[in-house]
Design a protein around this motif. Sequence first.
Motif, PDB file in Angstrom:
ATOM      1  N   PRO A   1       0.288  -1.562  -0.259  1.00  0.00           N
ATOM      2  CA  PRO A   1       0.580  -0.664   0.392  1.00  0.00           C
ATOM      3  C   PRO A   1       0.344   1.236   0.487  1.00  0.00           C
ATOM      4  O   PRO A   1       2.551   1.608  -0.361  1.00  0.00           O
ATOM      5  N   ALA A   2       0.185   2.391   0.166  1.00  0.00           N
ATOM      6  CA  ALA A   2       1.230   3.795  -0.131  1.00  0.00           C
ATOM      7  C   ALA A   2       1.693   3.754   1.006  1.00  0.00           C
ATOM      8  O   ALA A   2       1.234   3.156   2.738  1.00  0.00           O
ATOM      9  N   ALA A   3       2.920   4.494   1.419  1.00  0.00           N
ATOM     10  CA  ALA A   3       3.636   4.503   2.054  1.00  0.00           C
ATOM     11  C   ALA A   3       3.282   5.264   3.453  1.00  0.00           C
ATOM     12  O   ALA A   3       3.680   4.603   4.725  1.00  0.00           O
ATOM     13  N   ALA A   4       1.796   5.795   3.640  1.00  0.00           N
ATOM     14  CA  ALA A   4       1.555   6.692   4.790  1.00  0.00           C
ATOM     15  C   ALA A   4       0.595   5.692   5.511  1.00  0.00           C
ATOM     16  O   ALA A   4       0.389   4.796   6.489  1.00  0.00           O
ATOM     17  N   ILE A   5      -0.426   4.804   4.194  1.00  0.00           N
ATOM     18  CA  ILE A   5      -1.111   3.487   5.043  1.00  0.00           C
ATOM     19  C   ILE A   5      -0.243   2.608   5.354  1.00  0.00           C
ATOM     20  O   ILE A   5      -0.434   2.013   6.492  1.00  0.00           O
TER      21      ILE A   5
ATOM     22  N   GLU B   1      -9.204  -1.650  10.392  1.00  0.00           N
ATOM     23  CA  GLU B   1      -9.271  -1.283   8.781  1.00  0.00           C
ATOM     24  C   GLU B   1      -9.107  -0.328   8.549  1.00  0.00           C
ATOM     25  O   GLU B   1      -8.983   0.668   9.009  1.00  0.00           O
ATOM     26  N   LEU B   2      -8.466  -0.038   7.676  1.00  0.00           N
ATOM     27  CA  LEU B   2      -7.435   1.436   7.100  1.00  0.00           C
ATOM     28  C   LEU B   2      -7.799   1.859   5.101  1.00  0.00           C
ATOM     29  O   LEU B   2      -7.859   0.735   4.419  1.00  0.00           O
ATOM     30  N   PRO B   3      -8.672   2.376   4.523  1.00  0.00           N
ATOM     31  CA  PRO B   3      -8.373   2.815   3.172  1.00  0.00           C
ATOM     32  C   PRO B   3      -6.988   1.286   2.365  1.00  0.00           C
ATOM     33  O   PRO B   3      -5.962   2.479   2.827  1.00  0.00           O
ATOM     34  N   TRP B   4      -7.085   1.496   1.159  1.00  0.00           N
ATOM     35  CA  TRP B   4      -6.007   1.156   0.715  1.00  0.00           C
ATOM     36  C   TRP B   4      -6.075   2.604  -0.376  1.00  0.00           C
ATOM     37  O   TRP B   4      -6.850   2.681  -1.709  1.00  0.00           O
TER      38      TRP B   4
END
Length: 412
Positions: free
Chosen positions: A304-308, A392-395
């Motif tokens: 995933p993105a670095a922040a996520i 849960e986190l947004p992808w």
Amino acid sequence: MTERLSHPAGTPGGPAGAPEGDDRLPPARFAYDRQTWKEIAHLLANFPVSLIGFIYVVTVLFTGFWLTVTVIGFPLLAAGLAGARLLGRMERARARRLLGVRVDEPSPMPGRGTGFLPRLWMRLKDPVAWRTVLYDFMRLPWGVLTFTITLTSLFVLWPVLPFIARGLTNADRAMVRGLLSPSDELERRIAELESDRGVVVDTANADLRRIERDLHDGAQARLVNLAMGLGLAKEKLLEDPDAAADMVAEAHGEVKLALQELRDLARGIHPAVLTDRGLDAALSAVASRCTVPVKVTVDLVTRPAAAIEGIAYFTVSELLQNISKHSGAKNASVEVWRSKERLLIQVEDNGHGGARLDGGTGMQGLADRLDAVDGLFVIDSPQGGPTVVTAELPWRDRASGDATAAGAGQPR
């Protein structure tokens, strides 16, 4: 016990899907109960309240319209619309107290950080204020009608007045929801993001203070002692070479400790293994430092993105620290996988349970951090265990040049 902090926008239970108050109203009946008297009071107050709103709209706003040919016209109109917002807030409060209607408050107008002309233009095109103007303009005939019917029914039709009041107030509820609620899903989303922005800023400030404290109390103090020790060793180098050698050896040990503290601090900010090898290797490294055996399974085809990825890493790291300190567990497991456009994390242990958001173990901070990025944080921890924490986190996809794809992880 199951505790749940945040809901994605538009889901039941969240700000966008809050249950309406009249869904819980008692049914209308011949007997005059407390809710019936509240509805009657609301209908009788409709006339004076609607009269005040109508007079305000006609005098202030129409005057502003006519004066727009002058310099003061537009500022006066903007001030009138700001006052209309206050009238709308009072009407929502009255409906909430007397009718049980739960309507979200619209997001406030931006204040600081904008110039006079941009702020004036935002006031002039404010949809919340204009809908309140429409509400107050059309309410006067309705207020007169409901006041007359209710007052007459108190003396003539009092046996069926509860049913009449319920029908009239249902129309009031519909008008409040239709004209005084936030504009749409976007308006509610703006309010949520403004709240989340405050959480992010507070979290970032807390992290900066922690880093500053760690540097000041740890590595910086050790480096100061090292400089003083090397200065003394330099002075004794010619007079007492043996003592100078001992002091240099002691300084060498201080350098090693300072380097270790700096490595630990850098790992707390963003570990190199996470950047280089992804969640699988980083979470395995965290699990190896846990005081109980941890089985790690990371099933991700791409990163995933670095922040996520960073939020997921620190969430699991904090949860494993809580397991080490508070759970009394004999083993634990971490699972990470992707489901459509969500990154899911599940951390389970067989400890004594009883974990809560307000338990003083940092759970609330984790929940706030996830909520700030549209995440979800759920704790299922009955007394006696086991404890299951689901996050849960947004992808968001990582840019193609940031890192190579991460293969599916295997259980450890």
